[in-house]
Design a protein around this motif. Sequence first.
Motif, PDB file in Angstrom:
ATOM      1  N   ARG A 107       5.352 -45.300 -38.957  1.00  0.00           N
ATOM      2  CA  ARG A 107       6.769 -45.292 -38.592  1.00  0.00           C
ATOM      3  C   ARG A 107       6.996 -45.683 -37.139  1.00  0.00           C
ATOM      4  O   ARG A 107       8.088 -45.532 -36.614  1.00  0.00           O
ATOM      5  N   GLY A 108       5.935 -46.168 -36.499  1.00  0.00           N
ATOM      6  CA  GLY A 108       6.075 -46.727 -35.167  1.00  0.00           C
ATOM      7  C   GLY A 108       6.111 -45.737 -34.024  1.00  0.00           C
ATOM      8  O   GLY A 108       6.424 -46.106 -32.893  1.00  0.00           O
ATOM      9  N   TYR A 109       5.761 -44.470 -34.299  1.00  0.00           N
ATOM     10  CA  TYR A 109       5.771 -43.483 -33.220  1.00  0.00           C
ATOM     11  C   TYR A 109       4.487 -43.524 -32.388  1.00  0.00           C
ATOM     12  O   TYR A 109       4.465 -43.037 -31.256  1.00  0.00           O
ATOM     13  N   ILE A 110       3.432 -44.060 -32.974  1.00  0.00           N
ATOM     14  CA  ILE A 110       2.140 -44.119 -32.296  1.00  0.00           C
ATOM     15  C   ILE A 110       1.422 -45.382 -32.769  1.00  0.00           C
ATOM     16  O   ILE A 110       1.616 -45.839 -33.904  1.00  0.00           O
ATOM     17  N   MET A 136       7.372 -33.682 -30.830  1.00  0.00           N
ATOM     18  CA  MET A 136       8.376 -34.517 -31.482  1.00  0.00           C
ATOM     19  C   MET A 136       7.861 -35.022 -32.824  1.00  0.00           C
ATOM     20  O   MET A 136       8.565 -34.992 -33.839  1.00  0.00           O
ATOM     21  N   LEU A 137       6.590 -35.487 -32.843  1.00  0.00           N
ATOM     22  CA  LEU A 137       6.008 -36.016 -34.073  1.00  0.00           C
ATOM     23  C   LEU A 137       5.903 -34.928 -35.137  1.00  0.00           C
ATOM     24  O   LEU A 137       6.194 -35.164 -36.318  1.00  0.00           O
ATOM     25  N   ILE A 138       5.491 -33.734 -34.720  1.00  0.00           N
ATOM     26  CA  ILE A 138       5.397 -32.615 -35.663  1.00  0.00           C
ATOM     27  C   ILE A 138       6.770 -32.291 -36.247  1.00  0.00           C
ATOM     28  O   ILE A 138       6.921 -32.107 -37.460  1.00  0.00           O
ATOM     29  N   LYS A 139       7.771 -32.261 -35.382  1.00  0.00           N
ATOM     30  CA  LYS A 139       9.119 -31.924 -35.832  1.00  0.00           C
ATOM     31  C   LYS A 139       9.644 -32.946 -36.823  1.00  0.00           C
ATOM     32  O   LYS A 139      10.214 -32.602 -37.862  1.00  0.00           O
ATOM     33  N   LEU A 173      -4.220 -33.314 -38.077  1.00  0.00           N
ATOM     34  CA  LEU A 173      -3.870 -34.288 -37.044  1.00  0.00           C
ATOM     35  C   LEU A 173      -3.967 -35.713 -37.576  1.00  0.00           C
ATOM     36  O   LEU A 173      -3.136 -36.570 -37.268  1.00  0.00           O
ATOM     37  N   SER A 174      -4.978 -35.975 -38.382  1.00  0.00           N
ATOM     38  CA  SER A 174      -5.135 -37.306 -38.964  1.00  0.00           C
ATOM     39  C   SER A 174      -3.964 -37.649 -39.872  1.00  0.00           C
ATOM     40  O   SER A 174      -3.437 -38.774 -39.830  1.00  0.00           O
ATOM     41  N   VAL A 175      -3.539 -36.694 -40.705  1.00  0.00           N
ATOM     42  CA  VAL A 175      -2.373 -36.910 -41.574  1.00  0.00           C
ATOM     43  C   VAL A 175      -1.126 -37.145 -40.740  1.00  0.00           C
ATOM     44  O   VAL A 175      -0.320 -38.043 -41.014  1.00  0.00           O
ATOM     45  N   LEU A 176      -0.968 -36.354 -39.707  1.00  0.00           N
ATOM     46  CA  LEU A 176       0.203 -36.448 -38.832  1.00  0.00           C
ATOM     47  C   LEU A 176       0.256 -37.795 -38.107  1.00  0.00           C
ATOM     48  O   LEU A 176       1.290 -38.471 -38.096  1.00  0.00           O
ATOM     49  N   PHE A 177      -0.869 -38.196 -37.526  1.00  0.00           N
ATOM     50  CA  PHE A 177      -0.904 -39.462 -36.784  1.00  0.00           C
ATOM     51  C   PHE A 177      -0.753 -40.667 -37.721  1.00  0.00           C
ATOM     52  O   PHE A 177      -0.161 -41.677 -37.356  1.00  0.00           O
ATOM     53  N   SER A 189      10.480 -34.496 -42.813  1.00  0.00           N
ATOM     54  CA  SER A 189      10.419 -35.671 -43.685  1.00  0.00           C
ATOM     55  C   SER A 189      10.157 -35.280 -45.141  1.00  0.00           C
ATOM     56  O   SER A 189       9.586 -34.226 -45.424  1.00  0.00           O
ATOM     57  N   PRO A 190      10.552 -36.150 -46.086  1.00  0.00           N
ATOM     58  CA  PRO A 190      10.249 -35.898 -47.503  1.00  0.00           C
ATOM     59  C   PRO A 190       8.745 -35.812 -47.769  1.00  0.00           C
ATOM     60  O   PRO A 190       8.330 -35.105 -48.693  1.00  0.00           O
ATOM     61  N   ASP A 191       7.937 -36.514 -46.968  1.00  0.00           N
ATOM     62  CA  ASP A 191       6.485 -36.469 -47.158  1.00  0.00           C
ATOM     63  C   ASP A 191       5.935 -35.063 -46.978  1.00  0.00           C
ATOM     64  O   ASP A 191       4.830 -34.765 -47.445  1.00  0.00           O
ATOM     65  N   PHE A 192       6.699 -34.214 -46.310  1.00  0.00           N
ATOM     66  CA  PHE A 192       6.249 -32.834 -46.083  1.00  0.00           C
ATOM     67  C   PHE A 192       7.001 -31.846 -46.969  1.00  0.00           C
ATOM     68  O   PHE A 192       6.385 -30.971 -47.583  1.00  0.00           O
ATOM     69  N   ILE A 193       8.315 -31.986 -47.073  1.00  0.00           N
ATOM     70  CA  ILE A 193       9.116 -30.932 -47.704  1.00  0.00           C
ATOM     71  C   ILE A 193       9.597 -31.259 -49.108  1.00  0.00           C
ATOM     72  O   ILE A 193       9.993 -30.363 -49.852  1.00  0.00           O
ATOM     73  N   ASP A 194       9.590 -32.545 -49.504  1.00  0.00           N
ATOM     74  CA  ASP A 194      10.114 -32.901 -50.813  1.00  0.00           C
ATOM     75  C   ASP A 194       9.265 -32.297 -51.927  1.00  0.00           C
ATOM     76  O   ASP A 194       8.035 -32.378 -51.899  1.00  0.00           O
ATOM     77  N   GLY A 195       9.914 -31.743 -52.925  1.00  0.00           N
ATOM     78  CA  GLY A 195       9.196 -31.069 -53.999  1.00  0.00           C
ATOM     79  C   GLY A 195       8.378 -31.987 -54.876  1.00  0.00           C
ATOM     80  O   GLY A 195       7.421 -31.550 -55.514  1.00  0.00           O
ATOM     81  N   GLU A 196       8.730 -33.287 -54.913  1.00  0.00           N
ATOM     82  CA  GLU A 196       8.031 -34.221 -55.785  1.00  0.00           C
ATOM     83  C   GLU A 196       6.936 -34.987 -55.053  1.00  0.00           C
ATOM     84  O   GLU A 196       5.823 -35.128 -55.545  1.00  0.00           O
ATOM     85  N   ILE A 197       7.255 -35.508 -53.862  1.00  0.00           N
ATOM     86  CA  ILE A 197       6.274 -36.340 -53.149  1.00  0.00           C
ATOM     87  C   ILE A 197       5.662 -35.626 -51.948  1.00  0.00           C
ATOM     88  O   ILE A 197       4.711 -36.129 -51.343  1.00  0.00           O
ATOM     89  N   GLY A 198       6.200 -34.476 -51.588  1.00  0.00           N
ATOM     90  CA  GLY A 198       5.720 -33.769 -50.400  1.00  0.00           C
ATOM     91  C   GLY A 198       4.561 -32.834 -50.690  1.00  0.00           C
ATOM     92  O   GLY A 198       3.908 -32.912 -51.729  1.00  0.00           O
ATOM     93  N   LYS A 199       4.313 -31.952 -49.761  1.00  0.00           N
ATOM     94  CA  LYS A 199       3.218 -30.998 -49.877  1.00  0.00           C
ATOM     95  C   LYS A 199       3.663 -29.767 -50.663  1.00  0.00           C
ATOM     96  O   LYS A 199       4.836 -29.401 -50.657  1.00  0.00           O
ATOM     97  N   SER A 200       2.706 -29.128 -51.300  1.00  0.00           N
ATOM     98  CA  SER A 200       3.004 -27.901 -52.024  1.00  0.00           C
ATOM     99  C   SER A 200       3.291 -26.778 -51.023  1.00  0.00           C
ATOM    100  O   SER A 200       2.920 -26.882 -49.839  1.00  0.00           O
ATOM    101  N   PRO A 201       3.958 -25.716 -51.450  1.00  0.00           N
ATOM    102  CA  PRO A 201       4.229 -24.599 -50.526  1.00  0.00           C
ATOM    103  C   PRO A 201       2.966 -24.058 -49.859  1.00  0.00           C
ATOM    104  O   PRO A 201       2.978 -23.726 -48.674  1.00  0.00           O
ATOM    105  N   ARG A 202       1.870 -23.962 -50.604  1.00  0.00           N
ATOM    106  CA  ARG A 202       0.620 -23.455 -50.029  1.00  0.00           C
ATOM    107  C   ARG A 202       0.098 -24.393 -48.943  1.00  0.00           C
ATOM    108  O   ARG A 202      -0.337 -23.953 -47.876  1.00  0.00           O
ATOM    109  N   THR A 203       0.161 -25.713 -49.210  1.00  0.00           N
ATOM    110  CA  THR A 203      -0.327 -26.675 -48.228  1.00  0.00           C
ATOM    111  C   THR A 203       0.575 -26.683 -47.001  1.00  0.00           C
ATOM    112  O   THR A 203       0.084 -26.786 -45.870  1.00  0.00           O
ATOM    113  N   ARG A 204       1.894 -26.572 -47.208  1.00  0.00           N
ATOM    114  CA  ARG A 204       2.808 -26.518 -46.060  1.00  0.00           C
ATOM    115  C   ARG A 204       2.491 -25.312 -45.178  1.00  0.00           C
ATOM    116  O   ARG A 204       2.527 -25.402 -43.948  1.00  0.00           O
TER     117      ARG A 204
END
Length: 317
Positions: free
Chosen positions: A104-107, A22-25, A94-98, A30-45
Amino acid sequence: MEVHRLNQLHTEQAAKPGTLGMLIKKYRASPDFIDGEIGKSPRTRADYQRVFNYLQAIEDTPLVWFTQARIVKIRDKAFVKLKRKSANYVVTVLSVLFKWGRLRGYIKDNPAAEIPAIPRPKSMPDANRPWQDAEREAVMIALPAHMKLPMALMMYYGLDPNDAVKLPRNAAKDGMVDTRRGKTGVPVWIPLPSPLVEIMEAAPKHDAITLCANSRGKPWTYSGFSSNWDKLKDKYLEQGIIQPGLTLKGLRHTVASILAELGYNDRTIAHMLGQETEVMARRYSKRANRTRKMKGGVADFEQEVSRRKTEVVKLGK
């Protein structure tokens, strides 16, 4: 295509509430992962997605199950299967994910935050060693014309090979190179040194949308340039103009080492390499020969020792 297919699987399958899946999904959406400005680059994704794929077997595991001790076990198991570097990267992701989930209160906390990396074996030679001055000169003389410009961009700017071959045609203008680091997205804006201008003007003309082009006038791919370089490197080794251990990424270490030898600080080196933090800059420049900087220190030390010796002699009298 395979990454896209696996991404779709993650999107389509309903993750169980309160689980790693669920957390991965949620993070991947989220914008932190997919947004072109604040998220990760395609290579990092893509790099993160490989870790998510590896963790797919434990996606149904409740988040409350994860502790530091269990993260260490995951790291050690990955070390056996994937080797040291990949195992450490699993912990990093995992550290970035957690951390994202905790905010956001998931963990409640981040159990991967303080997990130490598996150390590099002392007997292992340094990866991507800096190039020697003679090696840089010999390679630039021997290279085919269509390979000189991308190599020079790596040599003078410390550009990652993947960034160098993909540099847009309009990136070099007004005496500057204006681009972004592909992996970090950090802007790189550096004046063009005269040797690079000469190499650029002498490069074979082409109509490609990229600044550099292969022998057919088409944009280079990283794999294409790397493959050509590997063949030439074997030839240069046989001729004795280079030593073993030379890599394209080693030119980033070379730039950092030379700047460190000149006395530039880690922040400046990080700006040059397009790094977000100074950590990688320190790593790239750790082998720098700081002899110039130490000459003054040694001279002052010698003078102070002589002065103290004189004082001792005086007191003895």
